[in-house]
Design a protein around this motif. Structure first.
Motif, short mmCIF file in Angstrom:
data_model
loop_
_atom_site.label_atom_id
_atom_site.label_comp_id
_atom_site.label_asym_id
_atom_site.label_seq_id
_atom_site.Cartn_x
_atom_site.Cartn_y
_atom_site.Cartn_z
N VAL A 19 4.53 7.62 9.07
CA VAL A 19 3.32 6.59 9.28
C VAL A 19 2.26 6.86 8.18
O VAL A 19 1.82 7.85 7.78
N LEU A 20 1.94 5.57 7.74
CA LEU A 20 0.82 5.42 6.57
C LEU A 20 -0.40 4.82 7.07
O LEU A 20 -0.12 3.69 8.09
N LYS A 21 -1.48 5.09 6.43
CA LYS A 21 -2.57 4.32 6.94
C LYS A 21 -2.88 3.06 6.29
O LYS A 21 -2.00 2.70 5.34
N TYR A 22 -3.85 2.35 6.45
CA TYR A 22 -3.87 0.99 5.88
C TYR A 22 -4.14 0.98 4.35
O TYR A 22 -3.61 0.04 3.44
N ASN A 23 -4.52 2.04 3.75
CA ASN A 23 -4.46 2.22 2.21
C ASN A 23 -3.14 3.06 1.79
O ASN A 23 -3.33 3.63 0.49
N ARG A 24 -2.30 2.87 2.43
CA ARG A 24 -0.92 3.62 1.92
C ARG A 24 -0.86 5.25 1.90
O ARG A 24 -0.03 5.77 1.34
N LYS A 25 -2.15 5.62 2.34
CA LYS A 25 -2.00 7.21 2.56
C LYS A 25 -1.64 7.61 3.68
O LYS A 25 -1.37 6.99 4.71
N SER A 41 -7.20 -1.47 12.30
CA SER A 41 -6.00 -0.69 12.93
C SER A 41 -4.48 -0.73 12.44
O SER A 41 -3.82 -0.08 12.95
N ASP A 42 -4.24 -1.67 11.61
CA ASP A 42 -2.96 -1.71 11.28
C ASP A 42 -2.42 -0.32 10.66
O ASP A 42 -3.01 -0.05 9.48
N MET A 43 -1.26 0.21 10.85
CA MET A 43 -0.48 1.50 10.10
C MET A 43 0.81 0.76 9.85
O MET A 43 1.33 0.12 10.56
N PHE A 44 1.19 1.45 8.73
CA PHE A 44 2.66 1.20 8.31
C PHE A 44 3.72 2.19 8.80
O PHE A 44 3.35 3.23 8.75
N LEU A 45 4.83 1.69 9.13
CA LEU A 45 5.98 2.32 9.69
C LEU A 45 7.04 2.46 8.49
O LEU A 45 7.35 1.12 8.03
N ILE A 46 7.30 3.56 7.99
CA ILE A 46 8.31 3.70 6.75
C ILE A 46 9.39 4.43 7.32
O ILE A 46 9.57 5.53 7.54
N PRO A 47 10.47 3.50 7.53
CA PRO A 47 11.64 4.16 8.05
C PRO A 47 12.20 5.29 7.09
O PRO A 47 12.29 5.11 5.64
N VAL A 48 12.66 6.40 7.69
CA VAL A 48 13.22 7.56 6.88
C VAL A 48 14.49 8.08 7.20
O VAL A 48 15.27 8.57 6.40
N GLU A 76 9.97 -2.12 6.51
CA GLU A 76 8.76 -1.55 6.84
C GLU A 76 8.16 -2.22 7.95
O GLU A 76 8.32 -3.66 7.93
N TRP A 77 7.17 -1.67 8.74
CA TRP A 77 6.83 -2.45 9.80
C TRP A 77 5.56 -2.16 10.03
O TRP A 77 4.87 -1.21 9.23
N ASN A 78 4.77 -2.35 10.96
CA ASN A 78 3.32 -1.81 11.44
C ASN A 78 3.10 -1.87 12.86
O ASN A 78 3.84 -2.38 13.54
N PHE A 79 1.96 -1.09 13.30
CA PHE A 79 1.66 -1.23 14.62
C PHE A 79 0.11 -0.92 14.72
O PHE A 79 -0.63 -0.91 13.65
N ASP A 80 -0.48 -1.04 15.76
CA ASP A 80 -1.85 -0.81 16.12
C ASP A 80 -2.00 0.45 16.40
O ASP A 80 -2.02 1.10 17.45
#
Length: 374
Positions: free
Chosen positions: A101-107, A75-82, A59-63
């Motif tokens: 893409v997931l938000k900071y709360n993993r939603k 502003s951090d968002m999660f990148l979930i490889p699929v 996983e990674w993240n971006f702004d």
């Protein structure tokens, strides 16, 4: 021709660096859908070994505040490889990786429509829904003018351009063929291409794909298209009506079948599915472009090989209908049908999910059912 300045750089210099060995290190380019619901973003990181499966990609993240997906204060968002593809730009062993893409709360981010699409596709996997999507797009110069059109005027009327051959009929074939080869290298299920009715408009087809892979492969094909166009210094637009007036718009016609439609006697299942779609026309129009039908209203006028956005229709070999049954399917009594309503800038996850909800899960009305607990 209006092309970008970067496309005029000496590409032989770049090739010199691209030939340098990279040891065991691997470049992995993460690709995701931004807050517009139709734009794509990417960034690259180094892994110390080649990933053999999607689980090997971290996983990674971006702004998200810079992609219209979050506020700057959080502003951090999660990148979930699929899904992973070969990289046709940096070549093996490097990878392109499509991400949710997931938000900071993993939603799920608002434009992460893959999540619910996959849940629906998992529910109906025994029906083996197959999709093939025909992505139309238009090549533009960097100034927004259709590529190859006269700078101060218009080309001749539509007629000789569709599947055309010749410098006076076809603009940008180098781009199209480069995109095709890049998709094949990457492992995208591209299955064809042709020049379209409006000059400088093209189409490529992806499929057949089963379930969630339809959206995955079409989104990656779009990313590769934009990257190829970047190298050539032009723009590929998915606008459903890039030129006003007596010019064809751009759609993303969606071919669809279930296992029972593909077997002997399948035509009755095709007709039953079309009947269900007709009763839910307004719902489908709302999800067939990113703006609830407003983009498609410029295209679905009842002219230029389209149906009227306010009416539902179906017919054999009728390209002016909402749903077309190919003539061969009518003769064979089995096969698939084509939904001609989706706009060129549709989200393929939304389109494929909507078709399955209506034709297999038997949903009605404009509301969708929540299958979260199933």
């Amino acid at each position: 021709m209006s092309v970008s300045h970067s496309s005029k750089l000496n590409k032989a210099v770049r090739d010199q660096y691209m030939r340098l060995p990279q040891g065991d290190m691997v470049l992995v380019t993460y690709v995701w859908i931004d807050g517009s619901g139709e734009g794509l973003r990417c960034k690259t990181k180094t892994l110390d070994q080649e990933p053999k499966c999607i689980e090997d990609v971290p996983e990674w993240n971006f702004d998200g505040s810079s992609t219209d997906q979050a506020e700057g204060s959080n502003s951090d968002m999660f990148l979930i490889p699929v899904r992973m593809f070969r990289d046709p730009f940096c070549l093996d062993p490097n990878k392109l990786v499509l991400c949710e893409v997931l938000k900071y709360n993993r939603k799920n981010a608002e434009t992460n429509l893959r999540h619910t699409c996959k849940k629906v596709m998992d529910l109906v996997k025994d029906n083996h829904p197959w999709f093939g999507m025909e992505q139309e797009y238009t090549l533009l110069g960097i100034n927004g003018h259709p590529y190859g059109w006269p700078e101060n005027g218009f080309p001749g009327p539509q007629g000789p351009y569709y599947c055309g051959v010749g410098a006076d009929k076809v603009y940008g074939r180098d781009i199209v063929e480069s995109h095709y080869k890049a998709c094949l290298y990457a492992g995208v299920k591209i299955c064809g291409t042709n020049a379209e009715v409006m000059p400088s408009q093209w189409e490529f087809q992806v499929g057949p794909c089963e379930g969630i892979e339809m959206g995955d492969h079409l989104w990656m094909a779009r990313f590769i298209l934009h990257r190829v166009c970047e190298d050539f210094g032009v723009v590929a637009t998915l606008d459903p009506k890039p030129m006003t007036g007596n010019w064809n718009g751009a759609g993303c016609h969606t071919n669809y079948s279930t296992e029972e439609m593909r077997k002997e006697g399948g035509l009755k299942f095709i007709e039953a599915a079309i009947e269900k779609l007709g009763k839910r026309h307004d719902y489908h129009i709302c999800v067939y472009d990113p703006r609830g039908g407003r983009d498609n209203s410029r295209r679905l006028t009842g002219h230029h090989e389209t149906s009227n956005i306010f009416e539902f229709s179906a017919g054999v070999a009728n390209r002016g209908a909402s749903i077309r049954i190919p003539r061969q399917v009518g003769q064979d009594g089995l096969g698939y049908f084509e939904d001609r309503r989706p706009a060129a800038n549709c989200d393929p996850y939304a389109v494929s999910e909507a078709i399955v909800r209506t034709t297999i899960l038997n949903e009605t009305g404009v509301e969708t059912r929540d299958y979260e607990g199933k």
